[in-house]
Design a protein around this motif. Structure first.
Motif, PDB file in Angstrom:
ATOM      1  N   PRO B 283     -91.700  53.480 -26.206  1.00 26.19           N
ATOM      2  CA  PRO B 283     -90.706  53.943 -27.176  1.00 26.19           C
ATOM      3  C   PRO B 283     -89.648  52.856 -27.404  1.00 26.19           C
ATOM      4  O   PRO B 283     -89.600  51.886 -26.675  1.00 26.19           O
ATOM      5  CB  PRO B 283     -90.083  55.149 -26.488  1.00 26.19           C
ATOM      6  CG  PRO B 283     -91.009  55.525 -25.404  1.00 26.19           C
ATOM      7  CD  PRO B 283     -91.746  54.308 -25.011  1.00 26.19           C
ATOM      8  N   HIS B 284     -88.795  53.064 -28.392  1.00 30.69           N
ATOM      9  CA  HIS B 284     -87.797  52.036 -28.664  1.00 30.69           C
ATOM     10  C   HIS B 284     -86.541  52.245 -27.819  1.00 30.69           C
ATOM     11  O   HIS B 284     -86.331  53.290 -27.228  1.00 30.69           O
ATOM     12  CB  HIS B 284     -87.446  52.024 -30.147  1.00 30.69           C
ATOM     13  CG  HIS B 284     -86.893  53.299 -30.660  1.00 30.69           C
ATOM     14  ND1 HIS B 284     -87.630  54.167 -31.421  1.00 30.69           N
ATOM     15  CD2 HIS B 284     -85.684  53.874 -30.522  1.00 30.69           C
ATOM     16  CE1 HIS B 284     -86.884  55.213 -31.728  1.00 30.69           C
ATOM     17  NE2 HIS B 284     -85.700  55.057 -31.199  1.00 30.69           N
ATOM     18  N   PHE B 285     -85.739  51.200 -27.805  1.00 24.41           N
ATOM     19  CA  PHE B 285     -84.497  51.230 -27.038  1.00 24.41           C
ATOM     20  C   PHE B 285     -83.323  51.028 -27.984  1.00 24.41           C
ATOM     21  O   PHE B 285     -83.348  50.158 -28.845  1.00 24.41           O
ATOM     22  CB  PHE B 285     -84.517  50.116 -25.988  1.00 24.41           C
ATOM     23  CG  PHE B 285     -83.229  49.988 -25.226  1.00 24.41           C
ATOM     24  CD1 PHE B 285     -82.917  50.884 -24.219  1.00 24.41           C
ATOM     25  CD2 PHE B 285     -82.318  48.979 -25.532  1.00 24.41           C
ATOM     26  CE1 PHE B 285     -81.721  50.783 -23.524  1.00 24.41           C
ATOM     27  CE2 PHE B 285     -81.124  48.868 -24.834  1.00 24.41           C
ATOM     28  CZ  PHE B 285     -80.825  49.772 -23.831  1.00 24.41           C
ATOM     29  N   ILE B 286     -82.303  51.851 -27.836  1.00 23.21           N
ATOM     30  CA  ILE B 286     -81.096  51.710 -28.646  1.00 23.21           C
ATOM     31  C   ILE B 286     -79.980  51.247 -27.710  1.00 23.21           C
ATOM     32  O   ILE B 286     -79.669  51.925 -26.731  1.00 23.21           O
ATOM     33  CB  ILE B 286     -80.691  53.070 -29.278  1.00 23.21           C
ATOM     34  CG1 ILE B 286     -81.870  53.713 -30.016  1.00 23.21           C
ATOM     35  CG2 ILE B 286     -79.477  52.907 -30.186  1.00 23.21           C
ATOM     36  CD1 ILE B 286     -82.196  53.130 -31.345  1.00 23.21           C
ATOM     37  N   GLY B 287     -79.432  50.091 -27.998  1.00 20.09           N
ATOM     38  CA  GLY B 287     -78.476  49.471 -27.081  1.00 20.09           C
ATOM     39  C   GLY B 287     -77.081  50.055 -27.172  1.00 20.09           C
ATOM     40  O   GLY B 287     -76.790  50.941 -27.978  1.00 20.09           O
ATOM     41  N   ILE B 288     -76.198  49.527 -26.339  1.00 20.42           N
ATOM     42  CA  ILE B 288     -74.834  50.034 -26.228  1.00 20.42           C
ATOM     43  C   ILE B 288     -74.032  49.793 -27.510  1.00 20.42           C
ATOM     44  O   ILE B 288     -73.199  50.605 -27.895  1.00 20.42           O
ATOM     45  CB  ILE B 288     -74.151  49.398 -25.000  1.00 20.42           C
ATOM     46  CG1 ILE B 288     -74.816  49.963 -23.738  1.00 20.42           C
ATOM     47  CG2 ILE B 288     -72.652  49.696 -24.967  1.00 20.42           C
ATOM     48  CD1 ILE B 288     -74.388  49.329 -22.468  1.00 20.42           C
ATOM     49  N   VAL B 292     -77.087  53.814 -35.286  1.00 22.32           N
ATOM     50  CA  VAL B 292     -78.248  54.146 -36.107  1.00 22.32           C
ATOM     51  C   VAL B 292     -78.020  55.497 -36.762  1.00 22.32           C
ATOM     52  O   VAL B 292     -77.795  56.493 -36.075  1.00 22.32           O
ATOM     53  CB  VAL B 292     -79.535  54.191 -35.250  1.00 22.32           C
ATOM     54  CG1 VAL B 292     -80.732  54.518 -36.117  1.00 22.32           C
ATOM     55  CG2 VAL B 292     -79.747  52.874 -34.528  1.00 22.32           C
ATOM     56  N   LYS B 293     -78.059  55.515 -38.089  1.00 18.37           N
ATOM     57  CA  LYS B 293     -77.851  56.779 -38.808  1.00 18.37           C
ATOM     58  C   LYS B 293     -78.792  56.863 -40.009  1.00 18.37           C
ATOM     59  O   LYS B 293     -79.070  55.850 -40.651  1.00 18.37           O
ATOM     60  CB  LYS B 293     -76.410  56.864 -39.303  1.00 18.37           C
ATOM     61  CG  LYS B 293     -75.406  57.050 -38.163  1.00 18.37           C
ATOM     62  CD  LYS B 293     -74.026  57.301 -38.692  1.00 18.37           C
ATOM     63  CE  LYS B 293     -72.955  57.163 -37.629  1.00 18.37           C
ATOM     64  NZ  LYS B 293     -73.138  58.004 -36.453  1.00 18.37           N
ATOM     65  N   ILE B 297     -86.837  54.893 -36.793  1.00 11.96           N
ATOM     66  CA  ILE B 297     -87.008  53.724 -35.931  1.00 11.96           C
ATOM     67  C   ILE B 297     -88.371  53.822 -35.247  1.00 11.96           C
ATOM     68  O   ILE B 297     -88.724  54.859 -34.702  1.00 11.96           O
ATOM     69  CB  ILE B 297     -85.910  53.638 -34.844  1.00 11.96           C
ATOM     70  CG1 ILE B 297     -84.500  53.778 -35.436  1.00 11.96           C
ATOM     71  CG2 ILE B 297     -86.049  52.344 -34.040  1.00 11.96           C
ATOM     72  CD1 ILE B 297     -83.958  52.594 -36.155  1.00 11.96           C
ATOM     73  N   GLY B 300     -91.291  50.398 -29.700  1.00 11.96           N
ATOM     74  CA  GLY B 300     -91.164  49.026 -29.205  1.00 11.96           C
ATOM     75  C   GLY B 300     -89.972  48.263 -29.765  1.00 11.96           C
ATOM     76  O   GLY B 300     -89.817  47.090 -29.460  1.00 11.96           O
ATOM     77  N   GLU B 302     -86.041  47.070 -30.262  1.00 11.27           N
ATOM     78  CA  GLU B 302     -84.810  46.960 -29.481  1.00 11.27           C
ATOM     79  C   GLU B 302     -83.706  46.847 -30.524  1.00 11.27           C
ATOM     80  O   GLU B 302     -83.628  45.859 -31.254  1.00 11.27           O
ATOM     81  CB  GLU B 302     -84.842  45.704 -28.608  1.00 11.27           C
ATOM     82  CG  GLU B 302     -85.962  45.688 -27.582  1.00 11.27           C
ATOM     83  CD  GLU B 302     -85.522  46.187 -26.206  1.00 11.27           C
ATOM     84  OE1 GLU B 302     -84.389  45.905 -25.795  1.00 11.27           O
ATOM     85  OE2 GLU B 302     -86.337  46.876 -25.545  1.00 11.27           O
ATOM     86  N   ARG B 304     -79.826  46.621 -31.390  1.00 11.98           N
ATOM     87  CA  ARG B 304     -78.466  46.402 -30.872  1.00 11.98           C
ATOM     88  C   ARG B 304     -77.436  46.319 -31.998  1.00 11.98           C
ATOM     89  O   ARG B 304     -76.268  46.078 -31.772  1.00 11.98           O
ATOM     90  CB  ARG B 304     -78.431  45.108 -30.062  1.00 11.98           C
ATOM     91  CG  ARG B 304     -79.383  45.134 -28.887  1.00 11.98           C
ATOM     92  CD  ARG B 304     -79.249  43.896 -28.022  1.00 11.98           C
ATOM     93  NE  ARG B 304     -80.554  43.325 -27.748  1.00 11.98           N
ATOM     94  CZ  ARG B 304     -81.407  43.837 -26.866  1.00 11.98           C
ATOM     95  NH1 ARG B 304     -81.078  44.891 -26.168  1.00 11.98           N
ATOM     96  NH2 ARG B 304     -82.589  43.287 -26.690  1.00 11.98           N
TER      97      ARG B 304
END
Lengths: 369, 425
Positions: B283-288, B292-293, B297, B300, B302, B304
């Motif tokens: 799955p994908h990663f959403i950073g700090i 995203v609105k 997505i 895989g 990433e 940021r």
């Protein structure tokens, strides 16, 4: 140099509480889309091992569904394949009394195979390895049995593993299972390489004596008679053996380096494919430091969590430090922290579910809260 | 061999030239949609969901990606022992060979394949539209009326009707007139290019027609011939979502339709699932630092940076400070820090450097390829490289590995193109 693979379900399913009511430990989801056993299966196929048996005590639907086709892991169907072996009710059968007993009950599978070597791996490990490197070392060192082991690492609870001592030629000279006071610097990763013929004869021998444990009755008992070598593995390795380690293994994937190593570098971990559309973030979504799988629809706040496939989160809810499994529906105005929400759970509006890192709250599969 | 009641022929050989560089390296049916699917997934999933398990896929234009995507049909459960999916490519005969020169000619050329299943009915499909349709209901309609040919039609806006083939029908659905792109349409029932024929009747017509010409087409020749010969032709009205994705603008609109709160076309319904050849990816990663609105997505990724009202495919790396709005980003793309992208389509395997600006909302620059690029959307082709620090206007096309010296004052003006001829494969 051909090897046959055997993946063992450790059978320690009581340590997972409600999570293993309807599944076995190795079928627990990791990172939203994988199962624990996918790491073992993928390591096998990525190492070029095309004939693999999964030996499990329980023939639960979760595992048979998951292993429904060998094609997800690129195993063959005519050449080699993926086999699910469960206890037999026939002669010498019954519930597996130990790993050696489980292997002995499936002696036919070993006898009918043609590969010269056997790689046996516990299915609960989360790691990436080329088993053929181990087989090569096994041949080069002329070992009878090779045990993959790892040096002390932070976070290892030594009492959960076999503790062993290697001499300077990597011979295993001491081995103690789940030692209360571990004396030596290596732990066993429960991965073994052995010649198929030798395995068959050892299994017959110990079964004659009504001994059933592979580690205690073969490795420890035969450590002087056989040449048992240690193979040091330096990569990332973790195992899923209780709720705490299950939670930690998942959360570790929020670390970029671990994610890269385990999931983004080639060869990849394979799993059964389920076609879901992409994850959808609606206008009020605010997501940080989280992993989100496809098919999910996000409408509010998520922080430091693992969100599996097909999850629906309503508006104005907060999910923090939690694992949310497939198909979960979360209502409005909920506050969820340190929780493991199992598959297909439905959480009503205005619910507060707050656990701790040490003891995350588990909501049972399919429950309506 | 066992008889099949109805089999499908999916005509997937078209180029789709109005999609510009989206089809530069692949046939139209394998263009990506919704960040994950290919156009062909819609008719293929419709087939298996309608109980049709025998599909001949006719390929011609740049078929490599298409055939790789289809494989042996595993994702659609079309890997069958009898029936299933077959790829039908143009072939040589003893003395000559030829390309498929028209839609009907393509079916004529594969008559042997169809005959091997001895079907009563033949379903003709294309991969040009996004829709979910139960073909078995259309077959029932066809059988109830004892028709020779049933054509699926969709009501469109009257202003739009002049772009389509329009069918004029009696109350019972019987067709009495065809008008190809009429100036003043009498009805708004547009042909969807989906036909069910009685195979025996069509077979005869194909053989006859092939004596006269070798480029026979359903719309131009076969259907008019049926009409002339007073064959029973019925229109089957389809009232659900049916979207043409044949132009850059309609492609962009149809994709961004999906991210609306209540989209007209819902991919999340379980009962009529769309299947595709999914890569197994984490799955994908959403950073700090991400925001995203109103977006899709993929796996895989990433993320940021900021992503608003956009579709991001698989394996896209979006660095800190990046801002993406109203755009479609396909698979395997790297976007370096502080880059801004607005109203653009970025094709596969592309790298975009840091501090780049792509697209804007100024007055639309006129593009020399204005037949294809005319609504202000900037398109970056496959395997493109954009150096750090440059600015690309609206309605532009960039294709290939570009370097700083190709941008005057680090700038590509609105409506201008940089197209580097990449080697034909």
């Amino acid at each position: 140099m051909k090897a046959l693979g055997i993946i063992l379900d450790s059978g320690k399913n009581s340590t997972f509480g409600k999570l293993t009511d309807k599944r076995i430990g190795v079928a627990l989801p990791i990172c939203g889309v994988f199962r624990v056993i996918d790491f073992g299966l993928s390591n096998m196929t990525n190492s070029g091992i095309g004939n693999v048996a999964v030996i499990t005590q329980e023939n639960s639907r979760s595992i048979t569904d998951h292993l429904s086709s060998s094609k997800w892991w690129n195993f063959g169907r005519k050449q080699g394949g993926l086999h699910l072996l469960t206890p037999s009710s026939k002669e010498n059968g019954g519930i597996y009394k130990g790993t050696a007993h489980a292997l002995y009950q499936n002696l036919g599978f070993l006898e009918h195979s043609k590969e010269e070597y056997v790689v046996i791996a516990n299915g609960s490990g989360i790691y990436k390895i080329d088993f053929m490197d181990v087989v090569k070392s096994h041949i080069e060192t002329d070992a009878d049995i090779t045990v993959v082991c790892s040096k002390e690492k932070e976070g290892f609870d030594y009492t959960q593993y076999g503790n062993l001592e290697l001499d300077k030629n990597n011979n295993i000279i001491n081995f103690e299972e789940k030692a209360l006071d571990p004396e030596w610097e290596y732990i066993s990763l429960e991965i073994y390489v052995i010649k198929r013929e030798l395995l068959i004869s050892l299994l017959k021998e110990v079964n004659e004596e009504e001994r059933y444990a592979f580690v205690r009755d073969v490795i420890i008992r035969y450590k002087k008679r056989l040449k048992i070598k240690g193979y040091e593995f330096n990569g990332h390795w973790a195992s899923v053996h209780n709720i705490k380690s299950y939670f930690a293994v998942n959360m570790a994937l929020l670390d970029e380096n671990i994610r890269k190593m385990l999931l983004q570098s080639s060869p990849t971990i394979k799993t059964k494919v389920i076609d879901e559309p992409l994850a959808k973030y609606n206008y009020n979504a605010t997501v940080i430091n989280s992993i989100v799988a496809n098919g999910s629809i996000i409408n509010s706040y998520i922080e430091s969590s693992i969100i599996s496939r097909g999850v629906y989160q309503s508006e104005n809810s907060s999910i923090k430090n939690s694992i949310v499994m497939e198909g979960v529906k979360i209502g409005r105005n909920c506050n969820i922290e340190y929780a493991i929400i199992d598959k297909n759970v439905e959480i009503d509006n205005n619910k507060i579910i707050i656990g701790t890192e040490e003891k995350p709250i588990i909501i049972r599969k399919g429950e309506k809260v | 061999m066992e008889k099949k009641e109805m089999i499908a022929m999916l005509l997937a050989g078209g180029q789709g030239s109005r999609l510009g560089i989206l089809t530069q390296n692949t046939a139209k049916p394998s263009v990506s949609f919704g960040g994950k699917y290919k156009f062909i997934d819609f008719p293929l999933s419709n087939c298996i969901n309608s109980g049709i398990d025998t599909v001949g896929i006719v390929t011609q234009y740049k078929p490599l990606k298409l055939t790789q995507h289809i494989g042996i049909g595993i994702p659609w459960d079309l890997d069958k022992k009898y029936g299933g999916l077959s790829i039908l490519s143009p072939y040589m005969k003893e003395t000559e060979g030829n390309w498929f020169l028209g839609t009907a000619h393509a079916v004529y050329s594969n008559m042997e394949y169809i005959d091997s299943y001895d079907p009563e009915y033949l379903l003709i499909l294309s991969a040009d539209h996004i829709y979910k349709m139960d073909y078995s209901k259309m077959l029932n309609y066809h059988k109830e009326r004892d028709a020779d040919l049933t054509i699926a039609v969709c009501p469109v806006e009257y202003e739009e009707a002049k772009r389509f083939g329009i069918l004029n029908t009696r109350d019972d659905g019987k067709v009495f007139e065809f008008e190809e792109k009429p100036e003043e349409p009498k009805s708004n029932l547009a042909s969807m290019g989906i036909y069910i024929f009685n195979w025996k009747v069509l077979r005869e017509a194909l053989i006859e027609e092939n004596k006269n010409r070798d480029d026979s087409d359903f719309g131009a020749h076969i259907i008019p011939k049926f009409h002339e010969e007073n064959k029973k032709i019925y229109a089957y009205t389809f009232n659900e979502y049916w979207k043409d994705v044949g132009t850059i603008q309609s492609y962009w609109e149809a994709n961004l339709d999906l991210v609306k709160i209540n989209p007209d076309f819902n991919l999340y319904e379980k009962y009529w699932k769309i299947y595709t050849n999914s890569n197994i990816q984490s799955p994908h990663f959403i950073g700090i630092d991400a925001n995203v609105k109103s977006s899709f997505i993929g796996d895989g990724c990433e993320i940021r940076g900021e992503v608003i009202n956009s579709i991001i495919g698989d394996n896209v790396l979006i660095e800190r400070g990046v801002r993406i709005r109203d755009s479609i980003i396909l698979d395997n793309i790297k976007i370096d820090s502080n880059t801004k992208i607005i109203k653009s389509i970025i094709c596969e395997n592309t790298n975009i450097g840091a501090d780049v600006n792509i697209g804007n909302e100024n007055e639309i620059g006129i593009n020399e390829l204005k037949r294809v690029y005319n609504t202000g959307i900037t398109v970056l082709g496959e395997n493109t490289n954009i150096p750090a620090g440059v600015s690309i206007g609206n309605n532009c096309v960039v294709l290939g590995t570009t370097t700083k010296d190709m941008y005057k004052n680090k700038k590509l003006e609105d409506g201008k193109n940089i197209i580097i001829n990449i080697k034909e494969v």
